[in-house]
Write a protein that holds these residues in place. Sequence first.
Motif, PDB file in Angstrom:
ATOM      1  N   SER A 159       0.841  -1.199   0.000  1.00  0.00           N
ATOM      2  CA  SER A 159       0.000   0.000   0.000  1.00  0.00           C
ATOM      3  C   SER A 159       0.876   1.248   0.000  1.00  0.00           C
ATOM      4  O   SER A 159       2.059   1.206   0.359  1.00  0.00           O
ATOM      5  CB  SER A 159      -0.923   0.002   1.219  1.00  0.00           C
ATOM      6  N   TYR A 192      -7.715  -7.116  -8.910  1.00  0.00           N
ATOM      7  CA  TYR A 192      -7.491  -7.236  -7.472  1.00  0.00           C
ATOM      8  C   TYR A 192      -8.015  -8.577  -6.979  1.00  0.00           C
ATOM      9  O   TYR A 192      -9.042  -9.067  -7.457  1.00  0.00           O
ATOM     10  CB  TYR A 192      -8.222  -6.123  -6.715  1.00  0.00           C
ATOM     11  N   PRO A 216      -9.458 -10.866  -3.715  1.00  0.00           N
ATOM     12  CA  PRO A 216     -10.132 -10.646  -2.434  1.00  0.00           C
ATOM     13  C   PRO A 216      -9.230 -10.976  -1.240  1.00  0.00           C
ATOM     14  O   PRO A 216      -8.351 -11.838  -1.318  1.00  0.00           O
ATOM     15  CB  PRO A 216     -11.329 -11.604  -2.490  1.00  0.00           C
ATOM     16  N   THR A 242     -15.408  -6.935   4.220  1.00  0.00           N
ATOM     17  CA  THR A 242     -15.798  -5.570   3.883  1.00  0.00           C
ATOM     18  C   THR A 242     -16.638  -5.543   2.618  1.00  0.00           C
ATOM     19  O   THR A 242     -16.621  -6.469   1.805  1.00  0.00           O
ATOM     20  CB  THR A 242     -14.555  -4.682   3.683  1.00  0.00           C
ATOM     21  N   GLU A 243     -17.364  -4.450   2.441  1.00  0.00           N
ATOM     22  CA  GLU A 243     -18.187  -4.284   1.242  1.00  0.00           C
ATOM     23  C   GLU A 243     -17.304  -4.222   0.003  1.00  0.00           C
ATOM     24  O   GLU A 243     -17.656  -4.784  -1.039  1.00  0.00           O
ATOM     25  CB  GLU A 243     -19.015  -3.010   1.365  1.00  0.00           C
ATOM     26  N   ASN A 244     -16.166  -3.565   0.118  1.00  0.00           N
ATOM     27  CA  ASN A 244     -15.251  -3.463  -1.005  1.00  0.00           C
ATOM     28  C   ASN A 244     -14.725  -4.835  -1.407  1.00  0.00           C
ATOM     29  O   ASN A 244     -14.541  -5.126  -2.599  1.00  0.00           O
ATOM     30  CB  ASN A 244     -14.080  -2.540  -0.644  1.00  0.00           C
ATOM     31  N   ASP A 245     -14.505  -5.704  -0.420  1.00  0.00           N
ATOM     32  CA  ASP A 245     -13.999  -7.043  -0.710  1.00  0.00           C
ATOM     33  C   ASP A 245     -15.052  -7.868  -1.441  1.00  0.00           C
ATOM     34  O   ASP A 245     -14.713  -8.676  -2.308  1.00  0.00           O
ATOM     35  CB  ASP A 245     -13.583  -7.749   0.584  1.00  0.00           C
ATOM     36  N   GLU A 246     -16.319  -7.666  -1.091  1.00  0.00           N
ATOM     37  CA  GLU A 246     -17.384  -8.377  -1.789  1.00  0.00           C
ATOM     38  C   GLU A 246     -17.450  -7.935  -3.251  1.00  0.00           C
ATOM     39  O   GLU A 246     -17.692  -8.748  -4.149  1.00  0.00           O
ATOM     40  CB  GLU A 246     -18.730  -8.131  -1.099  1.00  0.00           C
ATOM     41  N   TRP A 247     -17.218  -6.644  -3.506  1.00  0.00           N
ATOM     42  CA  TRP A 247     -17.188  -6.156  -4.881  1.00  0.00           C
ATOM     43  C   TRP A 247     -16.013  -6.781  -5.642  1.00  0.00           C
ATOM     44  O   TRP A 247     -16.142  -7.148  -6.803  1.00  0.00           O
ATOM     45  CB  TRP A 247     -17.059  -4.630  -4.885  1.00  0.00           C
ATOM     46  N   THR A 248     -14.862  -6.907  -4.945  1.00  0.00           N
ATOM     47  CA  THR A 248     -13.682  -7.514  -5.562  1.00  0.00           C
ATOM     48  C   THR A 248     -13.962  -8.966  -5.936  1.00  0.00           C
ATOM     49  O   THR A 248     -13.566  -9.430  -7.011  1.00  0.00           O
ATOM     50  CB  THR A 248     -12.472  -7.440  -4.614  1.00  0.00           C
TER      51      THR A 248
END
Length: 201
Positions: free
Chosen positions: A40, A86, A88, A93-99
Amino acid sequence: MAIKKPDNWENVKAAAEREKLPVGAYICKILKAGVRTYESRDGSSTFEKLEIAFDIAEGDFSGHYKKDFDAQRGEDKKWKGVLRQYLPKDDGTENDEWTKSALKALIEAVEESNIGYHFDFEHEEQLKGKMVGILFRNEQWAMGTRNGWKAQPFRALTVERVRNGKFTLPADKPNKNAVSIDVAADTDDFATIDDDEDLPF
């Protein structure tokens, strides 16, 4: 004043005109695939991406990235045809579900484009040789006070959808570091501010 003829002039290769790839969707062949770990920006964590090197396999722009690679003259030649996804973290997290959803769309696009193939999550290198559709979007690059636009790999879709024209072009992606967006889209130079690097091939 006369111009001094450079040494070995007869063997010097003339610079080739760089082919500009239009935004759209193309049928592509995967040439290499692997997982790469990134750090990061603040150095506090790491994340992974599945990186797929490919070239366009059909149509007027077949072999586009091979031509681009061959035209590069520096020692740091890079293969520009790379789709990055990307991976997972399973952190809830919500972002991880999108990934996860984006990764599934990629895998399903490859599986549906190659009858009988099933991705096993253990040997991503076996993606080599598979066919897949890739949708490109216009992305703005910025380097100092210069900037412009270039078609970049956006996401995978099935070969059938490309052949049937069943896709929608994504919105352009501006670069927040660009000083001005009023630069011609056919500028030849290209650089990004992102920490992604093109794969040496």
